[in-house]
Scaffold this active site. Structure first.
Site, PDB file in Angstrom:
ATOM      1  N   SER A  32      40.494  35.977 -36.025  1.00  0.00           N
ATOM      2  CA  SER A  32      39.923  36.543 -34.945  1.00  0.00           C
ATOM      3  C   SER A  32      40.744  37.286 -33.748  1.00  0.00           C
ATOM      4  O   SER A  32      40.558  38.220 -33.430  1.00  0.00           O
ATOM      5  CB  SER A  32      38.821  35.728 -34.430  1.00  0.00           C
ATOM      6  OG  SER A  32      39.534  34.474 -33.787  1.00  0.00           O
ATOM      7  N   CYS A  72      43.148  29.228 -35.776  1.00  0.00           N
ATOM      8  CA  CYS A  72      43.106  30.406 -36.756  1.00  0.00           C
ATOM      9  C   CYS A  72      43.289  31.430 -36.005  1.00  0.00           C
ATOM     10  O   CYS A  72      42.854  31.823 -34.876  1.00  0.00           O
ATOM     11  CB  CYS A  72      41.943  30.306 -37.509  1.00  0.00           C
ATOM     12  SG  CYS A  72      41.741  31.713 -38.753  1.00  0.00           S
ATOM     13  N   TYR A 109      34.586  35.654 -34.590  1.00  0.00           N
ATOM     14  CA  TYR A 109      34.987  34.177 -34.708  1.00  0.00           C
ATOM     15  C   TYR A 109      35.765  34.102 -36.237  1.00  0.00           C
ATOM     16  O   TYR A 109      35.656  34.721 -37.029  1.00  0.00           O
ATOM     17  CB  TYR A 109      33.966  33.298 -34.949  1.00  0.00           C
ATOM     18  CG  TYR A 109      33.061  33.136 -35.737  1.00  0.00           C
ATOM     19  CD1 TYR A 109      31.836  34.072 -35.787  1.00  0.00           C
ATOM     20  CD2 TYR A 109      33.335  32.173 -37.066  1.00  0.00           C
ATOM     21  CE1 TYR A 109      31.016  33.785 -36.840  1.00  0.00           C
ATOM     22  CE2 TYR A 109      32.315  32.169 -37.908  1.00  0.00           C
ATOM     23  CZ  TYR A 109      31.294  33.085 -38.169  1.00  0.00           C
ATOM     24  OH  TYR A 109      30.437  33.023 -39.097  1.00  0.00           O
ATOM     25  N   CYS A 110      36.542  32.993 -36.494  1.00  0.00           N
ATOM     26  CA  CYS A 110      36.967  32.650 -37.694  1.00  0.00           C
ATOM     27  C   CYS A 110      37.094  31.351 -38.115  1.00  0.00           C
ATOM     28  O   CYS A 110      35.895  30.667 -38.128  1.00  0.00           O
ATOM     29  CB  CYS A 110      38.529  33.442 -37.742  1.00  0.00           C
ATOM     30  SG  CYS A 110      39.475  32.704 -36.139  1.00  0.00           S
ATOM     31  N   ARG A 111      38.364  30.536 -38.113  1.00  0.00           N
ATOM     32  CA  ARG A 111      38.117  29.244 -38.737  1.00  0.00           C
ATOM     33  C   ARG A 111      38.022  28.348 -37.646  1.00  0.00           C
ATOM     34  O   ARG A 111      37.930  27.024 -37.998  1.00  0.00           O
ATOM     35  CB  ARG A 111      39.076  28.970 -39.602  1.00  0.00           C
ATOM     36  CG  ARG A 111      39.093  29.801 -40.975  1.00  0.00           C
ATOM     37  CD  ARG A 111      40.481  29.659 -41.898  1.00  0.00           C
ATOM     38  NE  ARG A 111      40.286  30.579 -43.081  1.00  0.00           N
ATOM     39  CZ  ARG A 111      41.305  31.016 -43.824  1.00  0.00           C
ATOM     40  NH1 ARG A 111      42.481  30.872 -43.307  1.00  0.00           N
ATOM     41  NH2 ARG A 111      41.080  31.574 -44.795  1.00  0.00           N
TER      42      ARG A 111
END
Lengths: 225, 225
Positions: free
Chosen positions: A186, A183, A177-179
């Site tokens: 990921s 985003c 996962y990221c933001r």
DNA sequence: GAAACAATCTAACATTCGTTAGAATGTTTG
DNA sequence: CAAACATTCTAACGAATGTTAGATTGTTTC
């Protein structure tokens, strides 16, 4: 009898919030700030705009009381002025996703496979991560990981992944996962890891979405006031 | 690797929602539409603006997909394009109330005594209304009452109150509500009734706030799609 | 205190937006 | 089909906004 001039002033005040949300650049800055506080310099670089322009937009956000500032040495750090701002951002973005067909199209174009995480999905992911059945990796820069991350997640910034492949299990599911849904960190991580043969998928949640769904968040470095 | 042009387009789309919320007049129109669908003529009169200007603002709202339209004879009726829009409006307004000191000041100036209704307050009011311990009156125009009203509420439009005083109990508590915290109809009703010796108070909730708090709403005339 | 740096402030321009007024469209009523 | 009406469309103006560039403020380092 009704309809005083006060009423107009009230809508005017609410419109200040709306105006703050009316610019793509400002929304991008808010989205970045959901991850934790950042300096003007960092924000400008992440949003790919001139520092002076970033400063002007941040000023607008500050005047609408959506962000607060803190000085530390030469740098000035901006942060959202409350958890409700992150919820506001998610509400507005959610409305856009639901009501703007064009946004759905753009999203579809960008996130080839949705990998959305809904309700029970989050609980079950948390449970599997607790048992060690899946490895959850946070591919954002380390600083953002320290400001708050999903429970049982380990930090593995996109930039370092290729050098740290040995830390990842070749035989277990990996979730990146990221933001948040907009985003692409990921997405890139998934592309990179699948090419190396890892069993990896992405979830659209960032820490903001995760927390807004009532799920627990962990913090490595205590710093928040 | 990241930072495609797509990302910018996404924020641009979300900003369309923000732009729609950036004008006081449009917010007032949204606030009116939370009460139920209305013609352009009605909206313009209620917001005290030229019909052509109202039409232009409604066009902007429609382009942001916040409202839908329906034609019936000569009239065109506008309505919010979903329940989530009403929640969006309440979220934005709530944020404004919490973060803008000036808005708090204006609110304080306007609503001399808050009479806010929080959490358990709503449940207990509902219970008392059910038992008949309090009489709940809806002082909005009848049409809005029919579109949706608080349970056990009876319609008593502000304009008719003075002629229908005999319908109200002189010895029981009366609770008046209207369109929400920014609406002055219930303020006027309270002023009028207290002067006549009734035991009356106002609540800030409108149907939108009530429903957003998870409380049940009743509908007299079925019409919604 | 001078140099280096982060961030803000100011001025200026092109663009967009809110508002107004007049013309046009579409619907109902006679 | 003409008249009345609700609404939208078009054009035009001034005000507000986004962006850029240069000058300025405040902080740290030497």
């Amino acid at each position: 009898m009704s309809s005083s001039p006060l009423k107009g002033r009230l809508y005017e005040q609410v419109a200040r919030i709306g105006k703050a949300l009316a610019s793509p650049k400002r929304l991008e800055l808010i989205d970045l700030l959901v991850q934790g506080e950042k300096s003007v310099e960092t924000l400008a670089a992440a949003a790919d705009i001139d520092i002076r322009l970033a400063s002007a937009h941040l000023r607008a956000l500050r005047e609408a009381r959506l962000v607060d500032t803190r000085r530390e040495g030469k740098h000035i750090y901006y942060r959202l002025s409350g958890d409700d701002i992150s919820r506001l951002w998610i509400t507005v973005r959610r409305t856009a996703e639901d009501h703007l067909a064009e946004l759905r199209l753009a999203l579809a174009e960008m996130v080839t496979k949705p990998h959305e995480l809904h309700a029970e999905g989050r609980e079950s992911l948390l449970e599997k991560a607790r048992k060690g059945e899946v490895v959850v990796i946070d591919v954002r820069p380390v600083g953002e990981f320290q400001c708050g991350h999903l429970p049982f997640a380990r930090s593995m910034p996109l930039a370092e992944i290729s050098d740290r492949l040995s830390e990842l299990p070749p035989d277990r599911d990996i979730v990146a996962y990221c933001r948040g849904p907009f985003c692409l960190l990921s997405e890139d991580a998934v592309a990179l890891l699948s090419a190396r043969g890892f069993r990896v998928r992405r979830i659209a949640d960032g820490v903001g979405e995760w927390a807004a769904a009532g799920m627990p968040v962990e913090r490595t470095k205590e710093e928040a006031a």
